[in-house]
Design a protein around this motif. Structure first.
Motif, PDB file in Angstrom:
ATOM      1  N   ALA A  84      18.800 -20.653  -9.105  1.00  0.00           N
ATOM      2  CA  ALA A  84      17.526 -20.001  -9.453  1.00  0.00           C
ATOM      3  C   ALA A  84      16.479 -21.052  -9.812  1.00  0.00           C
ATOM      4  N   VAL A  85      16.101 -21.835  -8.824  1.00  0.00           N
ATOM      5  CA  VAL A  85      15.121 -22.905  -9.008  1.00  0.00           C
ATOM      6  C   VAL A  85      14.004 -22.711  -7.976  1.00  0.00           C
ATOM      7  N   GLY A  86      12.769 -22.936  -8.397  1.00  0.00           N
ATOM      8  CA  GLY A  86      11.656 -22.864  -7.453  1.00  0.00           C
ATOM      9  C   GLY A  86      11.258 -21.463  -7.052  1.00  0.00           C
ATOM     10  N   GLN A  87      11.523 -20.492  -7.922  1.00  0.00           N
ATOM     11  CA  GLN A  87      11.152 -19.110  -7.578  1.00  0.00           C
ATOM     12  C   GLN A  87       9.659 -18.853  -7.741  1.00  0.00           C
ATOM     13  N   LYS A  88       8.998 -19.694  -8.536  1.00  0.00           N
ATOM     14  CA  LYS A  88       7.554 -19.576  -8.706  1.00  0.00           C
ATOM     15  C   LYS A  88       6.861 -20.701  -7.947  1.00  0.00           C
ATOM     16  N   PRO A  89       5.670 -20.452  -7.408  1.00  0.00           N
ATOM     17  CA  PRO A  89       4.949 -21.515  -6.694  1.00  0.00           C
ATOM     18  C   PRO A  89       4.654 -22.695  -7.610  1.00  0.00           C
ATOM     19  N   ARG A  90       4.869 -23.905  -7.093  1.00  0.00           N
ATOM     20  CA  ARG A  90       4.537 -25.101  -7.846  1.00  0.00           C
ATOM     21  C   ARG A  90       3.067 -25.422  -7.661  1.00  0.00           C
ATOM     22  N   ARG A  91       2.399 -25.766  -8.742  1.00  0.00           N
ATOM     23  CA  ARG A  91       0.977 -26.100  -8.690  1.00  0.00           C
ATOM     24  C   ARG A  91       0.776 -27.583  -8.942  1.00  0.00           C
ATOM     25  N   HIS A  92      -0.154 -28.153  -8.208  1.00  0.00           N
ATOM     26  CA  HIS A  92      -0.434 -29.574  -8.363  1.00  0.00           C
ATOM     27  C   HIS A  92      -0.886 -29.871  -9.799  1.00  0.00           C
ATOM     28  N   GLY A  93      -0.275 -30.907 -10.376  1.00  0.00           N
ATOM     29  CA  GLY A  93      -0.660 -31.315 -11.727  1.00  0.00           C
ATOM     30  C   GLY A  93      -0.081 -30.460 -12.818  1.00  0.00           C
TER      31      GLY A  93
END
Length: 545
Positions: free
Chosen positions: A309-318
């Motif tokens: 359960a990793v990376g289920q939410k979008p990663r945002r720059h910074g």
């Protein structure tokens, strides 16, 4: 008619239990609740002797050494094999000194260690042959730790036990162990084969231990390992000194890891990929190239279906949305598959990041993480062992325990049911298998918990804390001393890694189930241990979430 003392009778419960626990301590499949958590008496003394140098060099604070010194005084009082009353008195007097490099006490400690170590196992054998006042559990821990601390591998000792030593009486087994240690270290030649080795044509031309591809393939064909068809670019022949071939392979694995570390500093290096199997001169069959099993497991990730359960939410720059638990798990991951330095540093840092805060009193420092983690592990121990025992119960005629366990929906329910049965002092129908003696020994330990939970769990907590404080000191030696040569570093990983895994497992379980913060969970564990056995306290199988 006279009967043999228990320690001289190979059929006695005492002898069987000692052998079973030694098998537990050396098996790669043993769960953390039954593993060996501490080093032996003489390695602990060696560690105190070495600490003088680290204190003088500013790597360790004098206060960090005070705690293990006091712990060592308790050990000396409970170890009859350390030597005569005069020897014991000398040790106790020396331990009351500062043990600095310039101090006379440290020089005396060196002489005492060298004088008392040689016949340590012989004295244990004599003690067990005459009396069994030292319990089988205590003796098994002392003997096994001494073998491992003296250069044997766990796998090698396990093989020796299975080959017949485990069927001896307790006294005879320890006498055979003493004879095993009497043999000096011997050189082993271990040949490692490589599937990939960046720039090997140039980098190996001046190496005397390099084996060209054609010769390496011929060796593989002759040995006939399972992956003999794999293409290799060549091999390297290492000579290491060890007490058994398994330990020789472990030492060779360390050398290969160093080679891999160097190769990472090449531009466009690619990866160093060794073959899974190696050849050991003097040993008939190929052996697997791997480190000792460290067994730092976090089962809650699997049980709660959160392993991936990793990376289920979008990663945002910074912006980094990872939570502290994810960070700790990443930092500690080297415990199971990394080199010694990152494993030691990562294991401790993971605990420190979760179980300390800026407002902790200065006098306790970051080592307070060891206290808190030890409380978590001690609170988890009983339920984990009761649960394991619940899966060893067989179906017996006229006994509904097996059926009642099958009806349980959670491991907590299973553990409580086993505890209830033990309180009644009724027989437990265990599966008749090679693990039976180990399970019987576990039942005895659980009865001790039920009879006197506060005292027994306080001992468990102390043993765990000793191991985790050693991890803290080892981390300081690695990071502040810049050294991986500490006398107890390897043993530290062997003993503490499963305990770090157990602590992280409880933290992960509470976080995933209820969102409980690690420090809040640690406070709950400490309170539970203080109140266990009181009417206001919790059941020994429900001390923490």
């Amino acid at each position: 008619m006279t009967t043999s003392p228990e320690g001289r009778d190979r059929t006695s419960l005492y002898s069987r239990r000692l052998a079973a626990r030694m098998l537990d301590f050396t098996s790669p499949t043993t769960p953390w609740v039954r593993r060996l958590w501490d080093v032996g008496t003489f390695l602990a003394l060696e560690e105190l002797h070495e600490a003088g140098e680290w204190v003088d060099g500013g790597v360790l604070h004098a206060a960090a050494v005070e705690w293990p010194r006091l712990a060592m005084e308790r050990v000396l009082g409970s170890d009859p094999a350390i030597g005569s009353k005069d020897v014991r008195r000398q040790f106790q007097a020396v331990l009351k000194t500062e043990l600095t490099v310039a101090g006379d006490g440290r020089r005396k400690l060196r002489h005492l260690i060298d004088a008392a170590r040689p016949r340590y196992l012989d004295r244990w054998a004599a003690e067990v042959a005459d009396r069994t006042s030292a319990g089988a559990e205590r003796v098994a821990r002392a003997v096994t730790a001494h073998l491992l601390d003296s250069g044997h591998s766990a796998a090698g000792v396990h093989r020796w036990l299975q080959a017949g030593a485990a069927r001896l009486s307790a006294a005879d087994l320890i006498e055979e162990a003493a004879a095993l240690l009497a043999h000096p270290l011997r050189p082993w030649t271990v040949t490692v084969f490589f599937k990939n080795l960046p720039d090997f044509e140039k980098q190996t031309s001046a190496l005397k231990h390099w084996i060209p591809a054609e010769q390496a393939e011929a060796l593989l064909r002759k040995a006939g390992p399972a992956d003999r068809a794999a293409a290799v670019v060549g091999g390297m022949s290492y000579t290491v000194e060890a007490r058994d071939p398994e330990r020789a392979v472990e030492l060779t694995y360390d050398l290969v890891e160093r080679l891999q570390a160097r190769a990472r500093f090449m531009a466009d290096a690619g990866r160093v990929v060794p073959l899974a199997q190696v050849l050991v001169d003097g040993w008939d069959t190929p052996m697997l190239l791997h480190p000792p099993a460290r067994k730092a497991h976090v089962h809650s990730l699997v049980a709660e279906k959160r392993l991936y359960a990793v990376g289920q939410k979008p990663r945002r720059h910074g912006r980094d949305d990872r939570d502290p638990l994810d960070d700790a798990l990443e930092i500690a991951s080297a415990l199971n598959g990394g080199a010694l330095a990152p494993a030691v540093a990562g294991g401790w840092t993971a605990l420190e990041s979760l179980l300390t805060e800026a407002r902790d009193p200065d006098k306790r420092g970051k080592v307070v993480a060891a206290e808190r983690a030890a409380a978590l592990v001690a609170c988890s121990w009983t339920r984990a062992e009761m649960t394991a025992l619940s899966y060893r119960v067989r179906e017996a005629k006229g006994d509904d325990l097996h059926a009642r366990l099958d009806a349980c929906e959670t491991n907590r329910e299973r553990a409580l049911l086993v505890a209830e049965r033990l309180r009644e002092r009724r027989s437990m129908p265990l599966v008749h298998a090679w693990r039976l003696e180990s399970d019987v020994a576990a039942l005895q330990r659980m009865l001790e918990v039920l009879d006197d939970p506060r005292t027994t769990l306080a001992k468990v907590r102390r043993h765990v804390e000793i191991s985790l404080r050693r991890l803290y000191r080892s981390r300081n030696i690695v990071l502040h001393g810049g050294s991986t040569g500490g006398v107890a570093l390897s043993a530290t990983l062997r003993t503490s890694a499963p305990l770090v895994g157990a602590a992280l497992d409880r933290i992960a379980h509470a976080h995933l189930r209820n969102g409980t913060k690690p420090l809040m969970l640690a406070a709950q564990a400490d309170t539970a241990l203080q109140l266990v056995g009181d009417e206001a306290g919790r059941h020994v199988c429900e001390l923490i979430e």
